[in-house]
Design a protein around this motif. Structure first.
Motif, PDB file in Angstrom:
ATOM      1  N   GLY A  71       0.820  -1.211   0.000  1.00 54.87           N
ATOM      2  CA  GLY A  71       0.000   0.000   0.000  1.00 54.87           C
ATOM      3  C   GLY A  71       0.848   1.253   0.000  1.00 54.87           C
ATOM      4  O   GLY A  71       2.029   1.232   0.288  1.00 54.87           O
ATOM      5  N   GLY A  72       0.268   2.343  -0.352  1.00 53.23           N
ATOM      6  CA  GLY A  72       0.960   3.628  -0.354  1.00 53.23           C
ATOM      7  C   GLY A  72       1.963   3.738  -1.489  1.00 53.23           C
ATOM      8  O   GLY A  72       2.005   2.927  -2.400  1.00 53.23           O
ATOM      9  N   ASP A  73       2.801   4.760  -1.416  1.00 55.29           N
ATOM     10  CA  ASP A  73       3.760   5.040  -2.477  1.00 55.29           C
ATOM     11  C   ASP A  73       5.101   4.351  -2.252  1.00 55.29           C
ATOM     12  O   ASP A  73       5.880   4.199  -3.179  1.00 55.29           O
ATOM     13  N   VAL A  74       5.410   3.981  -1.018  1.00 52.83           N
ATOM     14  CA  VAL A  74       6.682   3.338  -0.710  1.00 52.83           C
ATOM     15  C   VAL A  74       6.572   1.857  -1.041  1.00 52.83           C
ATOM     16  O   VAL A  74       5.616   1.194  -0.681  1.00 52.83           O
ATOM     17  N   ARG A  75       7.576   1.338  -1.743  1.00 54.45           N
ATOM     18  CA  ARG A  75       7.549  -0.068  -2.128  1.00 54.45           C
ATOM     19  C   ARG A  75       8.448  -0.937  -1.264  1.00 54.45           C
ATOM     20  O   ARG A  75       8.227  -2.112  -1.131  1.00 54.45           O
ATOM     21  N   ILE A  76       9.485  -0.339  -0.701  1.00 54.46           N
ATOM     22  CA  ILE A  76      10.378  -1.093   0.185  1.00 54.46           C
ATOM     23  C   ILE A  76      10.833  -0.195   1.331  1.00 54.46           C
ATOM     24  O   ILE A  76      10.808   1.021   1.232  1.00 54.46           O
ATOM     25  N   ALA A  77      11.245  -0.828   2.398  1.00 57.62           N
ATOM     26  CA  ALA A  77      11.915  -0.143   3.494  1.00 57.62           C
ATOM     27  C   ALA A  77      13.078  -1.032   3.887  1.00 57.62           C
ATOM     28  O   ALA A  77      13.024  -2.251   3.724  1.00 57.62           O
ATOM     29  N   PHE A  78      14.150  -0.443   4.354  1.00 56.93           N
ATOM     30  CA  PHE A  78      15.293  -1.243   4.760  1.00 56.93           C
ATOM     31  C   PHE A  78      15.985  -0.600   5.943  1.00 56.93           C
ATOM     32  O   PHE A  78      15.858   0.598   6.199  1.00 56.93           O
ATOM     33  N   MET A  79      16.699  -1.430   6.657  1.00 57.27           N
ATOM     34  CA  MET A  79      17.554  -0.981   7.753  1.00 57.27           C
ATOM     35  C   MET A  79      18.896  -1.660   7.536  1.00 57.27           C
ATOM     36  O   MET A  79      18.951  -2.846   7.213  1.00 57.27           O
ATOM     37  N   MET A  80      19.972  -0.896   7.652  1.00 65.22           N
ATOM     38  CA  MET A  80      21.311  -1.465   7.509  1.00 65.22           C
ATOM     39  C   MET A  80      22.162  -0.976   8.661  1.00 65.22           C
ATOM     40  O   MET A  80      22.018   0.165   9.108  1.00 65.22           O
ATOM     41  N   ILE A  81      23.046  -1.825   9.105  1.00 62.69           N
ATOM     42  CA  ILE A  81      24.075  -1.423  10.055  1.00 62.69           C
ATOM     43  C   ILE A  81      25.383  -1.401   9.292  1.00 62.69           C
ATOM     44  O   ILE A  81      25.729  -2.377   8.612  1.00 62.69           O
ATOM     45  N   GLY A  82      26.077  -0.286   9.373  1.00 63.52           N
ATOM     46  CA  GLY A  82      27.378  -0.143   8.734  1.00 63.52           C
ATOM     47  C   GLY A  82      28.463  -0.209   9.791  1.00 63.52           C
ATOM     48  O   GLY A  82      28.477   0.606  10.714  1.00 63.52           O
ATOM     49  N   THR A  83      29.348  -1.190   9.667  1.00 61.70           N
ATOM     50  CA  THR A  83      30.432  -1.346  10.640  1.00 61.70           C
ATOM     51  C   THR A  83      31.769  -1.111   9.965  1.00 61.70           C
ATOM     52  O   THR A  83      31.990  -1.534   8.814  1.00 61.70           O
ATOM     53  N   GLY A  84      32.656  -0.439  10.695  1.00 56.60           N
ATOM     54  CA  GLY A  84      33.986  -0.176  10.191  1.00 56.60           C
ATOM     55  C   GLY A  84      34.834  -1.444  10.176  1.00 56.60           C
ATOM     56  O   GLY A  84      34.536  -2.410  10.867  1.00 56.60           O
ATOM     57  N   ARG A  85      35.878  -1.402   9.380  1.00 53.63           N
ATOM     58  CA  ARG A  85      36.771  -2.545   9.252  1.00 53.63           C
ATOM     59  C   ARG A  85      37.989  -2.386  10.155  1.00 53.63           C
ATOM     60  O   ARG A  85      38.626  -1.328  10.168  1.00 53.63           O
ATOM     61  N   PRO A  86      38.330  -3.455  10.881  1.00 53.14           N
ATOM     62  CA  PRO A  86      39.540  -3.412  11.703  1.00 53.14           C
ATOM     63  C   PRO A  86      40.766  -3.088  10.842  1.00 53.14           C
ATOM     64  O   PRO A  86      40.859  -3.514   9.690  1.00 53.14           O
ATOM     65  N   GLY A  87      41.667  -2.313  11.394  1.00 50.90           N
ATOM     66  CA  GLY A  87      42.901  -1.971  10.697  1.00 50.90           C
ATOM     67  C   GLY A  87      42.746  -0.911   9.623  1.00 50.90           C
ATOM     68  O   GLY A  87      43.677  -0.670   8.853  1.00 50.90           O
ATOM     69  N   THR A  88      41.574  -0.275   9.547  1.00 49.17           N
ATOM     70  CA  THR A  88      41.344   0.796   8.566  1.00 49.17           C
ATOM     71  C   THR A  88      40.922   2.050   9.323  1.00 49.17           C
ATOM     72  O   THR A  88      40.675   2.004  10.531  1.00 49.17           O
ATOM     73  N   PRO A  89      40.828   3.195   8.629  1.00 47.87           N
ATOM     74  CA  PRO A  89      40.386   4.423   9.309  1.00 47.87           C
ATOM     75  C   PRO A  89      38.991   4.331   9.929  1.00 47.87           C
ATOM     76  O   PRO A  89      38.637   5.158  10.763  1.00 47.87           O
ATOM     77  N   THR A  90      38.175   3.334   9.516  1.00 45.59           N
ATOM     78  CA  THR A  90      36.819   3.208  10.049  1.00 45.59           C
ATOM     79  C   THR A  90      36.720   2.189  11.189  1.00 45.59           C
ATOM     80  O   THR A  90      35.611   1.903  11.651  1.00 45.59           O
ATOM     81  N   ALA A  91      37.828   1.669  11.644  1.00 44.89           N
ATOM     82  CA  ALA A  91      37.799   0.682  12.738  1.00 44.89           C
ATOM     83  C   ALA A  91      37.042   1.250  13.930  1.00 44.89           C
ATOM     84  O   ALA A  91      37.280   2.383  14.354  1.00 44.89           O
ATOM     85  N   GLY A  92      36.082   0.483  14.443  1.00 45.02           N
ATOM     86  CA  GLY A  92      35.291   0.908  15.596  1.00 45.02           C
ATOM     87  C   GLY A  92      34.069   1.759  15.259  1.00 45.02           C
ATOM     88  O   GLY A  92      33.269   2.048  16.138  1.00 45.02           O
ATOM     89  N   TRP A  93      33.908   2.152  14.002  1.00 45.22           N
ATOM     90  CA  TRP A  93      32.754   2.958  13.613  1.00 45.22           C
ATOM     91  C   TRP A  93      31.522   2.070  13.519  1.00 45.22           C
ATOM     92  O   TRP A  93      31.600   0.890  13.173  1.00 45.22           O
TER      93      TRP A  93
END
Length: 141
Positions: free
Chosen positions: A70-92
Motif C-alpha cells: 500500500g501507499g507510495d513506498v515499495r520497500i523499506a530497509f535498515m542497515m548497520i554499517g560497521t567499520g573494518r579493523p585496521g582501517t580508518p573506520t575501525a570501531g565505527w
C-alpha cells in the motif's frame, strides 16, 4: 515497476541544518555530512554491501529489506554499517533506515533513488554517538 535496491548508488548525507545557504557554495558544502558509493546486493530479504567513502574509509553493510504494501513506498530497509579493523573506520558504527523515493507517474527520465536517515551509533574521532543526518542515494547506470 518494482524497485531494485541492488546495485551501485551515489550516496550523500546532509546535516539537518535549517539555515538557508542563499547561493553560497561554501555553506552548501558544509552541509554535506558524508558521501561515497553504496554497493548493494539483495538476497532472501537481506541487503549486504559496502559504503566506500574513498581513501580506505569503508563500512560493511547488512540488514533486512521489508516489502511495504500500500501507499507510495515499495520497500523499506535498515542497515548497520560497521567499520573494518585496521582501517580508518575501525570501531565505527552507523545505522541506516531508508525507503525508495517516490516515482512520479508523469516523470521524465527519473533516476531511481532512495532516501532516509543515518545515525552515528558509536562515538568515534571525538564525535558523540546519536548524531542524525538525512541521506539520498541515486542509482548509477
Amino acid at each position: 515497476m518494482s524497485f531494485q535496491l541492488q546495485g551501485r548508488w551515489t550516496y550523500r548525507s546532509y546535516r539537518n541544518d535549517t539555515t538557508l545557504v542563499d547561493g553560497n557554495a561554501d555553506k552548501a558544502l558544509k552541509n554535506i555530512f558524508g558521501e561515497g558509493i553504496f554497493m548493494l546486493a539483495v538476497s532472501n530479504g537481506k541487503v549486504t554491501g559496502t559504503l566506500d567513502m574513498g581513501s580506505g574509509y569503508v563500512l560493511d553493510l547488512s540488514g533486512p529489506v521489508v516489502p511495504v504494501s500500500g501507499g507510495d513506498v515499495r520497500i523499506a530497509f535498515m542497515m548497520i554499517g560497521t567499520g573494518r579493523p585496521g582501517t580508518p573506520t575501525a570501531g565505527w558504527e552507523y545505522d541506516y533506515h531508508g525507503t525508495d523515493a517516490f516515482t512520479w507517474p508523469k516523470g521524465i527520465d527519473q533516476v531511481p533513488a532512495f532516501v532516509g536517515s543515518v545515525l552515528r551509533a558509536k562515538p568515534h574521532d571525538g564525535s558523540p554517538a546519536g548524531y542524525v543526518a538525512s541521506f539520498i542515494a541515486v542509482k548509477q547506470t
